[in-house]
Design a protein around this motif. Structure first.
Motif, PDB file in Angstrom:
ATOM      1  N   LYS A 194       0.824  -1.209   0.000  1.00  0.00           N
ATOM      2  CA  LYS A 194       0.000   0.000   0.000  1.00  0.00           C
ATOM      3  C   LYS A 194       0.853   1.252   0.000  1.00  0.00           C
ATOM      4  CE  LYS A 194      -3.912  -2.418   1.987  1.00  0.00           C
ATOM      5  NZ  LYS A 194      -4.451  -2.899   3.257  1.00  0.00           N
ATOM      6  N   ALA A 195       1.722   1.328  -1.020  1.00  0.00           N
ATOM      7  CA  ALA A 195       2.553   2.521  -1.180  1.00  0.00           C
ATOM      8  C   ALA A 195       1.664   3.712  -1.496  1.00  0.00           C
ATOM      9  CB  ALA A 195       3.559   2.297  -2.311  1.00  0.00           C
ATOM     10  N   GLY A 196       2.181   4.896  -1.230  1.00  0.00           N
ATOM     11  CA  GLY A 196       1.431   6.101  -1.574  1.00  0.00           C
ATOM     12  C   GLY A 196       1.579   7.167  -0.515  1.00  0.00           C
ATOM     13  N   THR A 197       0.802   8.228  -0.678  1.00  0.00           N
ATOM     14  CA  THR A 197       0.819   9.323   0.284  1.00  0.00           C
ATOM     15  C   THR A 197      -0.265   9.067   1.315  1.00  0.00           C
ATOM     16  OG1 THR A 197       1.512  10.811  -1.485  1.00  0.00           O
ATOM     17  CG2 THR A 197       0.662  11.831   0.530  1.00  0.00           C
ATOM     18  N   TRP A 198       0.158   8.831   2.543  1.00  0.00           N
ATOM     19  CA  TRP A 198      -0.782   8.540   3.634  1.00  0.00           C
ATOM     20  C   TRP A 198      -0.906   9.759   4.541  1.00  0.00           C
ATOM     21  CZ3 TRP A 198      -3.168   3.858   5.369  1.00  0.00           C
ATOM     22  CH2 TRP A 198      -2.961   2.748   4.524  1.00  0.00           C
ATOM     23  N   SER A 199      -2.128  10.033   4.998  1.00  0.00           N
ATOM     24  CA  SER A 199      -2.228  11.007   6.083  1.00  0.00           C
ATOM     25  C   SER A 199      -1.859  10.259   7.362  1.00  0.00           C
ATOM     26  CB  SER A 199      -3.645  11.583   6.188  1.00  0.00           C
ATOM     27  OG  SER A 199      -4.523  10.621   6.731  1.00  0.00           O
ATOM     28  N   LEU A 200      -1.270  10.976   8.299  1.00  0.00           N
ATOM     29  CA  LEU A 200      -0.925  10.353   9.573  1.00  0.00           C
ATOM     30  C   LEU A 200      -2.178   9.731  10.210  1.00  0.00           C
ATOM     31  CD1 LEU A 200       0.817   9.707  12.030  1.00  0.00           C
ATOM     32  CD2 LEU A 200       0.538  12.099  12.771  1.00  0.00           C
ATOM     33  N   ALA A 201      -3.300  10.437  10.114  1.00  0.00           N
ATOM     34  CA  ALA A 201      -4.537   9.943  10.738  1.00  0.00           C
ATOM     35  C   ALA A 201      -4.925   8.585  10.165  1.00  0.00           C
ATOM     36  CB  ALA A 201      -5.657  10.964  10.541  1.00  0.00           C
ATOM     37  N   ASP A 202      -4.859   8.442   8.827  1.00  0.00           N
ATOM     38  CA  ASP A 202      -5.226   7.163   8.207  1.00  0.00           C
ATOM     39  C   ASP A 202      -4.213   6.070   8.557  1.00  0.00           C
ATOM     40  OD1 ASP A 202      -7.472   8.219   7.077  1.00  0.00           O
ATOM     41  OD2 ASP A 202      -6.583   8.503   5.080  1.00  0.00           O
ATOM     42  N   LEU A 203      -2.955   6.473   8.647  1.00  0.00           N
ATOM     43  CA  LEU A 203      -1.898   5.492   8.901  1.00  0.00           C
ATOM     44  C   LEU A 203      -2.090   4.797  10.253  1.00  0.00           C
ATOM     45  CD1 LEU A 203       0.662   4.635   7.304  1.00  0.00           C
ATOM     46  CD2 LEU A 203       1.959   6.194   8.772  1.00  0.00           C
ATOM     47  N   ILE A 204      -2.577   5.533  11.235  1.00  0.00           N
ATOM     48  CA  ILE A 204      -2.712   4.944  12.579  1.00  0.00           C
ATOM     49  C   ILE A 204      -4.171   4.729  12.976  1.00  0.00           C
ATOM     50  CG2 ILE A 204      -0.524   5.978  13.308  1.00  0.00           C
ATOM     51  CD1 ILE A 204      -2.123   7.932  15.028  1.00  0.00           C
ATOM     52  N   ASP A 205      -5.104   5.026  12.056  1.00  0.00           N
ATOM     53  CA  ASP A 205      -6.534   4.922  12.370  1.00  0.00           C
ATOM     54  C   ASP A 205      -6.887   3.540  12.911  1.00  0.00           C
ATOM     55  OD1 ASP A 205      -9.283   5.827  12.344  1.00  0.00           O
ATOM     56  OD2 ASP A 205      -9.569   4.429  10.675  1.00  0.00           O
ATOM     57  N   GLY A 206      -7.533   3.524  14.074  1.00  0.00           N
ATOM     58  CA  GLY A 206      -8.014   2.259  14.645  1.00  0.00           C
ATOM     59  C   GLY A 206      -6.959   1.465  15.389  1.00  0.00           C
ATOM     60  N   LEU A 207      -5.714   1.867  15.332  1.00  0.00           N
ATOM     61  CA  LEU A 207      -4.667   1.126  16.064  1.00  0.00           C
ATOM     62  C   LEU A 207      -4.663   1.560  17.527  1.00  0.00           C
ATOM     63  CD1 LEU A 207      -1.741   1.250  13.461  1.00  0.00           C
ATOM     64  CD2 LEU A 207      -3.515  -0.511  13.763  1.00  0.00           C
ATOM     65  N   ASP A 208      -4.163   0.673  18.381  1.00  0.00           N
ATOM     66  CA  ASP A 208      -4.103   0.971  19.811  1.00  0.00           C
ATOM     67  C   ASP A 208      -3.034   2.011  20.098  1.00  0.00           C
ATOM     68  OD1 ASP A 208      -6.035  -0.640  20.799  1.00  0.00           O
ATOM     69  OD2 ASP A 208      -4.691  -2.347  21.190  1.00  0.00           O
ATOM     70  N   VAL A 209      -3.448   3.171  20.588  1.00  0.00           N
ATOM     71  CA  VAL A 209      -2.456   4.137  21.067  1.00  0.00           C
ATOM     72  C   VAL A 209      -2.183   3.795  22.522  1.00  0.00           C
ATOM     73  CG1 VAL A 209      -1.902   6.558  21.496  1.00  0.00           C
ATOM     74  CG2 VAL A 209      -3.223   5.917  19.469  1.00  0.00           C
ATOM     75  N   GLU A 210      -0.980   3.319  22.768  1.00  0.00           N
ATOM     76  CA  GLU A 210      -0.625   2.849  24.103  1.00  0.00           C
ATOM     77  C   GLU A 210       0.284   3.847  24.791  1.00  0.00           C
ATOM     78  OE1 GLU A 210       0.965  -1.108  24.437  1.00  0.00           O
ATOM     79  OE2 GLU A 210       0.312  -1.529  22.380  1.00  0.00           O
ATOM     80  N   GLU A 211       0.352   3.702  26.115  1.00  0.00           N
ATOM     81  CA  GLU A 211       1.367   4.452  26.846  1.00  0.00           C
ATOM     82  C   GLU A 211       2.547   3.526  27.103  1.00  0.00           C
ATOM     83  OE1 GLU A 211       1.340   4.971  31.146  1.00  0.00           O
ATOM     84  OE2 GLU A 211       1.139   7.104  30.711  1.00  0.00           O
ATOM     85  N   ARG A 212       3.740   3.981  26.778  1.00  0.00           N
ATOM     86  CA  ARG A 212       4.950   3.202  27.042  1.00  0.00           C
ATOM     87  C   ARG A 212       5.947   4.091  27.777  1.00  0.00           C
ATOM     88  NH1 ARG A 212       5.654  -1.096  23.208  1.00  0.00           N
ATOM     89  NH2 ARG A 212       3.565  -1.883  22.756  1.00  0.00           N
ATOM     90  N   ILE A 213       6.251   3.709  28.986  1.00  0.00           N
ATOM     91  CA  ILE A 213       7.234   4.460  29.763  1.00  0.00           C
ATOM     92  C   ILE A 213       8.597   3.818  29.516  1.00  0.00           C
ATOM     93  CG2 ILE A 213       7.911   5.239  32.064  1.00  0.00           C
ATOM     94  CD1 ILE A 213       4.948   4.907  32.888  1.00  0.00           C
TER      95      ILE A 213
END
Ligand code: MTE
Ligand code: MO
Length: 300
Positions: A95-114
């Motif tokens: 899936k090469a191409g121009t991705w918006s950051l929002a689409d690139l991470i859409d639906g993925l778990d945003v975790e906290e990592r210390i």
């Protein structure tokens, strides 16, 4: 469970609440169900005391904005962050191409990592990142057969970047990882710190974080991700390959040609700020298997 972040804030104050509750539930479940590994890892994470947001935002390396530690906090405010922020994805990928950051991470778990963060200059901090595993993004993109490395590139905005105008080092700043390093669950694409969007001086809006490597591998303000066959160029390695290897795993036993890497100065420790022993792989022993059979003094 208690944990000190700063004297006046509880963790619930600085972490998006859903995330915080989730993590607590995970830790409790793991402890209850005998998930010793998860509980152990969570406990290790709990034991680290993060630096203050003020430390993290005022002591930086971001040569596009100057070479001084306090330059980025001021100069990086000129960084323009268009909406949408776009990332070029190219090379051996479905899936090469121009991705918006929002689409690139859409639906993925945003975790906290210390994570511990160890600069090659022998100082360190502890940073509570928010981000997604790079592996999840690469899986979404569809890595093709033959890809062996991932290359990364930082935005260049000469009009906003005094360090670029003065050519203090070659730009764009570039970095790279072996594919298995990029796919390791510790490797993050970070979009925030302390539950707040990434500050410009820390690499807004999205940067790489590779906690077992010297800080310069954690390239900021990403605009390109490439899946490639050959080992890609890496800025400090190009500038001085004798001092900065491609791998640059934190290693107390391999000195920089001009200083020892055995200990580190802890930022934010106050006037009598202690030095502490530097740990192999910055304490992240779980990555050791990636380097089995390699001579880490040779491949430094
Ligand atoms: N584009 C870019 N990324 C970069 C740098 C840089 O100068 N330019 N400096 C690196 C170095 S040497 C370090 S130690 C970390 C510093 O990250 P921090 O300022 O968020 O602590 O960013 C790394 N990423
Ligand atoms: Mo660094």
């Amino acid at each position: 469970m208690t944990r000190r972040w700063t004297p006046d804030l509880s963790p619930a104050d600085v972490t998006p609440k859903a995330l915080w509750l989730n993590r607590r539930r995970l830790i409790q479940a793991a402890a209850g169900a005998g998930g010793a590994l998860i509980a152990g890892r969570a406990a290790a994470q709990e034991a680290l005391e993060p630096n203050s947001l003020d430390d993290i935002r005022s002591y930086n390396n971001f040569y596009e904005f100057g070479t001084g530690k306090s330059d980025p906090a001021e100069n990086a405010q000129a960084l323009e962050i268009p909406d949408p922020w776009t990332i070029e994805v190219d090379g051996l990928v479905d899936k090469a191409g121009t991705w918006s950051l929002a689409d690139l991470i859409d639906g993925l778990d945003v975790e906290e990592r210390i994570y511990r963060f160890r600069c090659v200059e022998a100082w360190s901090m502890v940073v509570p990142w928010n981000g997604v595993e790079l592996a999840a993004v690469l899986d979404r993109l569809g890595v093709q057969e033959g890809a062996r490395y991932v290359a990364f590139e930082t935005v260049v905005q000469p009009e906003n970047m005094p360090g670029v105008r003065r050519n203090v080092i070659p730009f764009p700043y570039v970095e790279g990882l072996r594919l298995d390093e990029a796919m390791h669950p510790l490797t993050l694409l970070a979009t925030g710190i302390y539950g707040e969007p990434m500050a410009k001086q820390n690499g807004a809006p999205v940067r790489l974080v590779v906690p077992w490597k010297y800080g310069f591998k954690s390239i900021k303000s990403l605009v390109r991700i490439s899946l490639v066959e050959e080992q890609p160029p890496a800025t400090w390695n190009i500038i001085n390959p004798r001092e900065y290897g491609f791998y640059s795993n934190v290693n107390p036993e391999v000195s920089h040609p001009r200083w020892s890497q055995a200990t580190e100065r802890v930022i934010g420790g106050g006037l009598f700020s202690a030095r502490q022993d530097t740990l192999m792989f910055n304490g992240y022993d779980e990555v050791a298997s990636l380097y089995e059979g390699m001579d880490l003094a040779e491949n430094f």
